[in-house]
Enzyme design. Structure first.
Site, PDB file in Angstrom:
ATOM      1  N   HIS A 255       0.847  -1.188   0.000  1.00  0.00           N
ATOM      2  CA  HIS A 255       0.000   0.000   0.000  1.00  0.00           C
ATOM      3  C   HIS A 255       0.877   1.230   0.000  1.00  0.00           C
ATOM      4  O   HIS A 255       1.909   1.279   0.664  1.00  0.00           O
ATOM      5  CB  HIS A 255      -0.912   0.012   1.233  1.00  0.00           C
ATOM      6  CG  HIS A 255      -2.078   0.953   1.092  1.00  0.00           C
ATOM      7  ND1 HIS A 255      -3.275   0.567   0.512  1.00  0.00           N
ATOM      8  CD2 HIS A 255      -2.233   2.251   1.428  1.00  0.00           C
ATOM      9  CE1 HIS A 255      -4.108   1.601   0.524  1.00  0.00           C
ATOM     10  NE2 HIS A 255      -3.502   2.634   1.077  1.00  0.00           N
TER      11      HIS A 255
ATOM     12  N   ASP B  22     -13.601   3.630   7.133  1.00  0.00           N
ATOM     13  CA  ASP B  22     -12.556   4.329   6.379  1.00  0.00           C
ATOM     14  C   ASP B  22     -13.109   4.887   5.073  1.00  0.00           C
ATOM     15  O   ASP B  22     -12.730   5.968   4.644  1.00  0.00           O
ATOM     16  CB  ASP B  22     -11.354   3.426   6.085  1.00  0.00           C
ATOM     17  CG  ASP B  22     -10.275   4.218   5.361  1.00  0.00           C
ATOM     18  OD1 ASP B  22      -9.784   5.209   5.939  1.00  0.00           O
ATOM     19  OD2 ASP B  22      -9.949   3.901   4.213  1.00  0.00           O
TER      20      ASP B  22
ATOM     21  N   ARG C 251     -12.151  13.355   4.976  1.00  0.00           N
ATOM     22  CA  ARG C 251     -10.827  13.983   5.174  1.00  0.00           C
ATOM     23  C   ARG C 251     -10.394  14.703   3.909  1.00  0.00           C
ATOM     24  O   ARG C 251      -9.817  15.792   3.946  1.00  0.00           O
ATOM     25  CB  ARG C 251      -9.790  12.913   5.545  1.00  0.00           C
ATOM     26  CG  ARG C 251      -9.957  12.398   6.955  1.00  0.00           C
ATOM     27  CD  ARG C 251      -9.120  11.160   7.181  1.00  0.00           C
ATOM     28  NE  ARG C 251      -7.732  11.358   6.867  1.00  0.00           N
ATOM     29  CZ  ARG C 251      -6.936  10.438   6.313  1.00  0.00           C
ATOM     30  NH1 ARG C 251      -7.406   9.243   6.001  1.00  0.00           N
ATOM     31  NH2 ARG C 251      -5.694  10.707   6.073  1.00  0.00           N
TER      32      ARG C 251
ATOM     33  N   SER D 185      -6.052   4.804   8.694  1.00  0.00           N
ATOM     34  CA  SER D 185      -6.779   4.554   7.444  1.00  0.00           C
ATOM     35  C   SER D 185      -6.145   3.390   6.687  1.00  0.00           C
ATOM     36  O   SER D 185      -6.812   2.432   6.283  1.00  0.00           O
ATOM     37  CB  SER D 185      -6.745   5.834   6.593  1.00  0.00           C
ATOM     38  OG  SER D 185      -7.015   5.570   5.247  1.00  0.00           O
TER      39      SER D 185
ATOM     40  N   LYS E  45      -7.484  -0.910   6.696  1.00  0.00           N
ATOM     41  CA  LYS E  45      -7.812  -1.602   5.437  1.00  0.00           C
ATOM     42  C   LYS E  45      -6.929  -2.838   5.270  1.00  0.00           C
ATOM     43  O   LYS E  45      -7.381  -3.893   4.873  1.00  0.00           O
ATOM     44  CB  LYS E  45      -7.563  -0.682   4.233  1.00  0.00           C
ATOM     45  CG  LYS E  45      -8.601   0.404   4.064  1.00  0.00           C
ATOM     46  CD  LYS E  45      -8.527   1.008   2.677  1.00  0.00           C
ATOM     47  CE  LYS E  45      -7.367   1.960   2.483  1.00  0.00           C
ATOM     48  NZ  LYS E  45      -7.590   3.316   2.947  1.00  0.00           N
TER      49      LYS E  45
HETATM   50  N1  URA Z   1      -3.960   6.157   1.624  1.00  0.00           N
HETATM   51  C1  URA Z   1      -4.937   5.697   2.442  1.00  0.00           C
HETATM   52  O1  URA Z   1      -5.460   4.600   2.237  1.00  0.00           O
HETATM   53  N2  URA Z   1      -5.326   6.467   3.457  1.00  0.00           N
HETATM   54  C2  URA Z   1      -4.767   7.679   3.716  1.00  0.00           C
HETATM   55  O2  URA Z   1      -5.142   8.309   4.662  1.00  0.00           O
HETATM   56  C3  URA Z   1      -3.750   8.150   2.859  1.00  0.00           C
HETATM   57  C4  URA Z   1      -3.359   7.366   1.819  1.00  0.00           C
END
Ligand code: URA
Length: 434
Positions: free
Chosen positions: A82, A161, A168, A183, A187
């Site tokens: 990620h 999220d 956000r 966040s 996930k």
């Molecule tokens: N990627 C994400 O999944 N969440 C964030 O807050 C920033 C980047």
């Protein structure tokens, strides 16, 4: 509990209890707390931060706002990657099929564009028919069948999220270590992974502008994962200039296909392999980085990696013919070239200005309910350190709507600086956190 009292306490520098955090995130996910109150809480967290106990409760509350997947019956190691978000950052799209072709299972749950940064889901949806909203049974079935699934948070996967992320984005509360780390990690922990590789971006086009902040973010995420039993490694990588030559959505799919065909830009290809090395080694399918790289190179050369992308696109309802012939992807008809005003060496190619310019062209959202235009974007054929001649193209804008072009143009013009001195190419990777 009273949400106003919680907002006031956080605003004034006090701490929330784990129960209060779990209650608040649960109520917000259930639509019982309105966006305006949650926005205010987010701003208080942005300003005041979260202490380790609050952060841990926040992550768990997000994680358990929906289903937590369990793929223990899938024999292959489950590994994902990620990114904290960047400009031109399409790495997930070539990386996931490459490593899946090498034998790890990738249950990838991605996000949409956030602020000036692009989102993997938005890019993938440039493939006609491709569905990113999958419920857990379908997510599981596709992973079992293809060893790879590329989805977003559905109603049942980390719904907190999905809502907080959009809020956000629209309230100036993105670049916060606790909010980004909760966040991302909620996930990722919901994916039932064995290992996770994080690409923590640093520089003008990243949410973390300084290396120290990026390192702190990486350390926070690594510790969130390790205390919950998931092995996590983070690479700290450059985002001072865009990655690759394309910024947008459909054009980034085309560039990803180039990487899978072994014809991608050097920086995107190299970073894909660097992250892939970590994924294959952590997943236990390669003994070391050199062997991992050799496996990935073979997967690209043999066409297995490209075929893996085709397989997952078909499994998720997409039209694979646009991968065979990327000229069929959406592409805005108008093109405007920004040419080098003088000859020299490119000293700056500003990822933030170019990312905001792409957003203004319509490649991203200014408000959470905005749609995006998948055919617009920017091609950047140059990188820092390149020699350019007067009149060479620095950027090619693909646009729809004169107004949008006029809004984007000043940013593109100021994004480049040409000097006379030789300039070292910018490093791609600054370090690693485990
Ligand atoms: N990627 C994400 O999944 N969440 C964030 O807050 C920033 C980047």
């Amino acid at each position: 509990m009273n949400v106003v009292e919680l907002i006031e306490r956080k605003r004034d520098g006090g701490a929330l209890t784990p129960d209060e955090i779990v209650w608040m995130i649960g109520r917000y996910s259930a639509d019982d707390i309105p966006d305006y109150q949650m926005s205010s809480m987010l701003m208080a967290v942005f300003k005041e931060g979260l202490d380790p106990e609050e952060l841990s409760a926040w992550v768990d509350a997000m994680l358990h706002s929906g289903d937590v997947l369990d793929f223990s019956h899938v024999a292959a190691p489950k590994v994902d990657k990620h990114s904290t978000g960047g400009v031109g950052d399409k790495i997930s799209i070539p990386l996931a099929p490459i490593v899946a072709a090498c034998g790890v299972a990738v249950p990838m749950m991605s996000g949409r564009g956030l602020g000036h940064t692009g989102g993997t889901l938005d890019k993938l949806e440039s493939i006609p028919g491709f569905r990113t909203a999958l419920d857990p049974p379908e997510f599981r079935a596709i992973l079992e069948k293809t060893g790879l699934v590329l989805a977003g948070q559905s109603e049942t996967l980390v719904p907190a999220d999905r809502r907080l992320y959009a809020l956000r984005d629209a309230t100036g509360t993105v670049p916060s270590i606790p909010l980004i780390s909760s966040s991302i990690m909620s996930k990722k922990l919901a994916e039932g992974l064995d290992a996770l590789v994080l690409d923590v971006k640093v520089g003008r086009g990243a949410f973390m502008k300084e290396l120290d902040d990026a390192r702190a973010l990486a350390e926070t995420m690594v510790s969130i994962g390790t205390v919950r039993g998931t092995a996590v490694t983070a690479l700290l990588t450059d985002m001072s200039q865009p990655l690759g030559r394309t910024i947008g959505n459909a054009n980034e799919i085309a560039e990803s296909v180039d990487v899978l065909r072994g014809e991608g830009p050097a920086d995107v290809t190299e970073l894909t392999f660097r992250l892939g090395e970590q994924m294959l080694v952590m997943g236990g399918v390669a003994p070391g980085p050199a062997e991992a790289r050799a496996q990935m190179e073979r997967a690209v050369e043999s066409g297995a990696a490209f075929e893996k992308l085709v397989e997952v696109v078909v499994a998720q309802g997409g039209d694979p013919s646009v991968l065979e012939d990327t000229s069929q992807l959406a592409r805005a008809r108008n093109e405007t070239v920004v040419a080098a005003p003088r000859s020299g060496v490119l000293a700056r190619c500003d990822a933030l200005d170019l990312g905001v310019a792409a957003l203004r062209l319509g490649a991203g959202r200014e408000k959470k309910e905005d749609g995006i235009d998948r055919g617009v974007g920017i091609v950047v054929p140059v990188a820092v350190g390149d020699t350019v001649a007067q009149g060479d193209p620095l950027a090619i804008l693909r646009w729809a709507g004169e107004r949008r072009l006029a809004d984007a143009m000043p940013l593109v013009e100021r994004a480049f600086e040409i000097g006379d001195e030789a300039v070292e190419p910018t490093p791609l990777v600054y370090g690693e956190v485990r």
